[in-house]
Structures are given as C-alpha cells and as structure tokens.
Design an enzyme around this catalytic site. Structure first.
Site, PDB file in Angstrom:
ATOM      1  CG  HIS A 137      41.960  51.757  20.571  1.00  0.00           C
ATOM      2  ND1 HIS A 137      41.651  52.405  19.400  1.00  0.00           N
ATOM      3  CD2 HIS A 137      41.543  50.471  20.405  1.00  0.00           C
ATOM      4  CE1 HIS A 137      41.081  51.549  18.563  1.00  0.00           C
ATOM      5  NE2 HIS A 137      40.995  50.369  19.153  1.00  0.00           N
TER       6      HIS A 137
ATOM      7  CG  ASN B  84      44.872  43.040  19.128  1.00  0.00           C
ATOM      8  OD1 ASN B  84      45.010  41.864  18.836  1.00  0.00           O
ATOM      9  ND2 ASN B  84      43.696  43.611  19.236  1.00  0.00           N
TER      10      ASN B  84
ATOM     11  CE1 TYR C  19      34.228  16.577  59.957  1.00  0.00           C
ATOM     12  CE2 TYR C  19      32.924  17.811  58.370  1.00  0.00           C
ATOM     13  CZ  TYR C  19      33.121  16.676  59.135  1.00  0.00           C
ATOM     14  OH  TYR C  19      32.225  15.648  59.056  1.00  0.00           O
TER      15      TYR C  19
ATOM     16  NE  ARG D  69      38.316  14.946  61.889  1.00  0.00           N
ATOM     17  CZ  ARG D  69      37.076  14.478  61.861  1.00  0.00           C
ATOM     18  NH1 ARG D  69      36.768  13.474  61.052  1.00  0.00           N
ATOM     19  NH2 ARG D  69      36.134  14.987  62.625  1.00  0.00           N
TER      20      ARG D  69
ATOM     21  CG  PHE E  40      42.052  39.299  19.830  1.00  0.00           C
ATOM     22  CD1 PHE E  40      40.752  39.121  20.268  1.00  0.00           C
ATOM     23  CD2 PHE E  40      42.289  39.317  18.467  1.00  0.00           C
ATOM     24  CE1 PHE E  40      39.702  38.967  19.380  1.00  0.00           C
ATOM     25  CE2 PHE E  40      41.245  39.165  17.570  1.00  0.00           C
ATOM     26  CZ  PHE E  40      39.947  38.991  18.026  1.00  0.00           C
TER      27      PHE E  40
ATOM     28  CD  GLU F  76      36.441  44.423  19.061  1.00  0.00           C
ATOM     29  OE1 GLU F  76      36.166  44.989  20.136  1.00  0.00           O
ATOM     30  OE2 GLU F  76      37.311  44.822  18.282  1.00  0.00           O
TER      31      GLU F  76
END
Length: 633
Positions: free
Chosen positions: A168, A281, A369, A372, A418, A503
């Site tokens: 991973h 995870n 604006y 203000r 997760f 997933e």
C-alpha cells in the site's frame, strides 16, 4: 563560531553555541549561567524552567532542536523564566477529547504525549479479542484473510501484515512537512487509543515513543481517495516505523528509517495479526490536514474583521451599518459576532477616532457593500468555520478503520467508518466559505487603490507614473482570488471506483483537505495585501489617527514594513505581512492583552473578554464597557 544574542529579563547576552550540534536547551542554559554570574545570583540555571522564543517572528523554539537547524548566525532569542520546558509538557490521549488546537500544537512539537490509564485498558481489552480469534482459529477479515477483493482468501497470519503495508506504499508527490507528519502520527495514535482497532499495547507504545522522539516517516502527500481511509499515506507512515524507507528526526534529518530508530534507542515495529490493517485504515490524513485548515481559518477570519475595520477607516466609512439593532433582527451568530467586533474596533466613546470625527458631518448615508456588509459576509464565514470545526473535531476522536473490535461482545464487525465523506464534504464547504474573505478583501483593495472610489492618491503612492505603488499588489490579490475560484470546486462530488469495484464509491477527501489548506493560505495572502494597503492609506490621512486598537495594528505592521514613499520590491513586504497573519498577531485577543493590561478585567464565561478603557477610568469621566467576543483563548 555561531553566536546568538539571548535576552533574559531585559538583559542581553552574546552566547556562542558550544558545538556544531548544540541544542536550543544548552544555549538557554549557557545564557542563564551568564545571567546568574552578571547578577551575582546563586547558580541555578541547570534546573530552572524556561522557554525560548525568536524575537524576529516570535516562533517558540523546541529545546531538543539543534541551534544550527533553527537559528541563524547573529539571531536574537528571548528566554522566558517561569515556564516549564516544553518537553515536560504532555497531552494525555484517550481517543475522545483531542481538539483541533491540540492537534496543531502537537504538530508544532510543543508537547509530548502519553495515554490515559483508561485508554490503555481499552486497548488491551480490544487486543484480547483478536488474540482469542487467533487461538480459536476463527476466520476474521484483516486478521487471517486478504484485503478488499481478496477478503475471502485465507492467508497464514505470519505472512500478511508486513505485506499489506509494503504493497500500500504507493503514494507520490512531495512529502508532508515535519509538522503535518507529526499531526498524522499522533492522530493515528489517538484513534487507536479508543480500543476498537485490535492493536497491541506493545505496538502502540512503540508509536508513542517514536512520536515523542520526533522520529517521523517519509509520507508523500498524494495517493489517497479517502476510502478505505487514507491507505497510502498511512502505509508510508507505518513503513518508517517498521524500520523501512526513510525517516526524519531533529538529530538525523532524513536518513534510513532503521538507523534513525536505532539512533534513538527504538526498535522497528514487528506487526502482529490485524495490526497491518489497523495501522493503515482510517481518515487521519484528511482529518489532520483539515484540523490545520480549520485552525488557520479561525485565525484568519478574526483578523479579517480587524483588517476590514482598518480599510473602512482609511476610506472614511460610516459605522452606522454595525449598529446592534440591525443585527438583532437578523440574529445569525457569526453576523452578530462580527458586528460586535467592528463596534469594539471603530469609533466609540471608549476609543474615539480622529479620522471618523473629521467626516462626521458629511452627507454620506451608506457605504459600498464591501464595507457595509462586512458582518453579513464575514459572519457566514465564521458560522461555516464553526460547523466544519465541529465535524473535524468529531472525526479526530472517531474509530475509522475496519473491521472494528468490540471488547464488550467479543466481536469484530466490518463496516464503513473509513469512508471520508464527512470530512471531505466539510472541507469542501470550508474552502467555499473562507474564500469569501479573500473575495471581499480584494474588492476593498480595489477601493483603496482606485482614486475614483476613494479620496486617496492612485495606487496609494505619491508621484504616480514614476511610481506604481500598489498597482501590481492588487493584481496579485486578484490572481489569488481567481485561483481560489477553481480550488473551491468541490472534490467530494467526484468518485472513481477502485479495488476491482469493491471500493466503488470514494470521497476524494485527501484532495479536499489539501486544497482547503491552499485556499486558506491564499486568503491569508490577500488579507496581507489589504493590511499593507490600508496602513499605507492611513499615511495620507495623517496627522489624524484612528482608534487605539487600530493604531496598534498599524504599529504592528510598521514594526516589520515601512511606509511607501517610492517604489521598491513588494514581495518581501507581502511576505512580512503574511507572516503576521499566519502567527495571528493582527487578531483582537492579543490586542486586548496589550491595550488593557493596566485596566482589564477578564471573564472567561462564554469565551468573552471585557475590556475597560484604563484612560477613561483614570480621568474619572463616564465610560462604557466594550464586550468583545474573541473566541476561546
């Protein structure tokens, strides 16, 4: 030889560093010895408690850092007595009470950590569930099965955990900074401390020791889709703790991870069943970067009110639009808070303004604006930040891995905690909200530099044509606002299916967090330009002065940036002003402490500070109380 000037109680000492790897702490001890000798005091420097801060920039120095790494030659440092050394300060983690402010301070290296006894007990009970599964040869996801698409594949436990971490580690891009890696590591520890991950106390204790020694893995910033959590960044974080890849510490800088750990007397992790997936995870990258974005947003929103008030004064605006009656009939919390801040900063019986008095009889009824509507625009930004901070704070103290362990029932249950949708959506919202501070600020800068919209010289400089003044600084602000428009496109509306459609819906929260941080930084830079322009505009109104609080802000800026009388390089001035904003020095709470030190009464009820003008009390004339909502200090 490197030399540093150290100030102790108003006395300056020229102190040489004792060696090429001398620590900040040893530098302080040496300065204390000289102070005691000069004052003919008993020598007590070695057990005295102190903190050290750079005079230029105000950074708090960590005692264990090497002086040559954090100080320049001929630097100036202030030593404060009466404070404990930072390495004696601990934050106790229990998995339930970590705040965004705590996390940012831990990232800065201001504290070490330990677990509460209750957290240790929960961790051990959670581990007992996993050990029972192993003894009984039960099949459990992540314990003796593969991951994702391979969830039904039985794997011998001794082969599994290190493999999942290594496989991973597929992140790319620049590494996270030291501060952000600290935040990532300590947040993962806090979540594991909840006891729902099945981690062993031995492994968690090793992680705590690595954090306290500032042994930090190389973690690339890109590669997470925000479900199943931040897999790639957390895998890289774990890899260094296993003694593989690269690692940083104050003593070693970047080096081989195993050598760094061994140099600090630490052993590489040897992962037990379930620990590989437990460590990689979760939503901790999204949440840690999100916490930094939130904390910086809180600071920049408060300072935006102060800077907006300065611009209003420079443009000779009216304070009528901030009357409490107006905001009481539209009682959004942020709007009322900002209006109150503006009333406390601008012309009043407590803090009169000569500039305001000079145009009191003019026939102007209302302003544009951008002046203000500051309470309405800044107000919703504050409410947005408060909402996002609540979401992120919940996420910091949530169990977000899979499967989760429940010691009460002896179960491991697979779910979807997760998924990073909560922090991803919130951080997209934060970017959209806080950007508005830059959008309205850029329009106020336009009013300051455009002579058709003000009574000021074009681009705030004399001899226009020969000098361009703030012409291109305004262009820079416009460029940053335009970049923010693209960055505010929400990343969480996108999803790409991953892991062979297992997933199949993801949050893209990592990008949401990283771009929220970039938006916040752009907002800081635009407000820095407005601060420079507003203070430059005041130069053309002299000798008239604004209110005491706003004059203090002017003096703060002038301590690092001189007025413009002719063209010079603008970038260093913008950076100096940006540094003040990043350090939150242009915020009202700090001004309260400076302005009212001789006549202040502090009330921490409801996070308010009540400031009473000392000069009004001393003169015996009527005075009013100014309520200033400054936020939790």
């Amino acid at each position: 030889m490197r030399r540093v000037s150290v100030c102790i109680r108003g006395e300056w000492f020229r102190v040489p560093c004792s060696g090429p790897r001398a620590s900040v702490q040893s530098l302080g001890f040496e300065a204390l010895q000289r102070y005691h000798q000069a004052k003919k005091l008993e020598d007590g420097g070695r057990d005295m408690e102190f903190s050290m801060r750079r005079c230029w920039g105000g950074e708090l120095l960590h005692p264990e850092d090497k002086a040559e790494d954090v100080l320049e030659d001929d630097d100036f440092v202030q030593l404060g007595k009466g404070f404990q050394l930072m390495h004696l300060h601990y934050i106790s983690l229990d998995g339930n009470s970590l705040t965004t402010a705590d996390l940012v301070n831990l990232g800065r290296g201001l504290f070490k950590i330990k677990l509460t006894p209750e957290a240790e007990e929960k961790v051990m009970k959670g581990r007992e569930v996993i050990d029972a599964f192993i003894r009984e040869d039960k099949v459990a996801y992540g314990v003796n099965t593969g991951f994702g698409k391979f969830a039904r594949t039985i794997i011998p436990k001794e082969q599994l955990q290190e493999n999942v971490v290594r496989s991973h580690c597929a992140g790319v891009g620049a590494p996270l900074s030291v501060e952000r890696t600290r935040m990532l590591l300590v947040l993962r520890i806090n979540v594991l401390a909840k006891g729902h991950s099945g981690i062993s106390m031995e492994t968690l204790d090793a992680m705590i020791k690595a954090f306290n020694a500032s042994c930090l893995s190389w973690v690339p910033e890109k590669g997470t889709v925000g479900a199943s959590g931040d897999l790639a960044p957390l895998a890289h974080l774990t890899l260094g703790l296993m003694g593989e890849g690269r690692m940083w510490s104050p003593q070693s800088s970047w080096a081989d991870a195993r050598a760094v750990l061994e140099g600090h007397g630490l052993k590489p992790l040897v992962l037990k069943p379930k620990e590989g997936i437990a460590l990689i995870n979760g939503t901790q990258l999204i949440s840690s970067l999100g916490a930094e974005a939130v904390e910086r947003a809180v600071g920049v929103a408060r300072q935006a009110d102060v800077i907006g008030a300065l611009t209003l004064e420079a443009l000779k605006g009216t304070t009528k639009a901030f009357h409490s009656a107006i905001h009481a009939v539209r009682p959004h919390p942020g709007q009322m808070m900002v209006a109150g801040r503006l009333r406390s900063l601008l012309d009043s019986d407590v803090f009169p303004s000569q500039i305001s008095e000079s145009h009191r009889s003019c026939n102007r009824v209302q302003d544009a604006y951008t002046l203000r509507c500051i309470p309405q625009v800044h107000g919703v930004v504050n409410d947005t930040i408060a909402f996002v901070q609540n979401v992120i704070s919940t996420e910091l103290n949530s169990a977000t891995d899979n499967p989760l362990v429940f010691a009460e029932t002896g179960e491991t249950i697979s779910g979807g905690n997760f998924h990073g949708e909560y922090p991803a959506k919130a951080l997209d919202y934060l970017a959209i909200g806080v950007h508005e501070l830059a959008s309205i600020s850029e329009r106020r800068i336009e009013r300051l530099v455009n002579p058709a919209l003000s009574e000021l010289p074009a681009f705030l400089v004399q001899d226009g044509g020969l000098n361009s003044g703030f012409m291109i600084a305004h262009c820079t602000a416009a460029a940053l606002v335009s970049e923010n428009k693209a960055l505010c496109h929400p990343s969480s509306v996108d999803s790409l299916s991953t892991s062979a459609a297992t997933e199949d819906h993801v949050s893209m929260g990592g990008w949401a967090a990283r771009k929220a941080l970039r938006v916040v930084e752009h907002v800081e830079q635009v407000l820095a330009i407005e601060l420079l322009a507003a203070c430059q505009a005041l130069e053309f109104l002299r000798p008239l002065k604004t209110t005491t609080p706003l004059e203090k802000v002017y003096e703060l800026l002038r301590s690092v940036v001189s007025p413009w009388d002719r063209d010079r390089i603008m970038s260093p001035d913008i950076e100096a002003a940006h540094t003040l904003i990043k350090q939150q020095k242009a915020s009202q709470p700090q001004m309260n402490l400076e302005l009212f030190w001789s006549g202040v009464r502090m009330s921490h009820d409801d996070d308010f500070i009540v400031g009473v003008s000392f000069s009004a009390l001393r003169s015996g004339r009527q005075f009013s109380l100014t309520w200033m909502n400054t936020g939790r200090s």
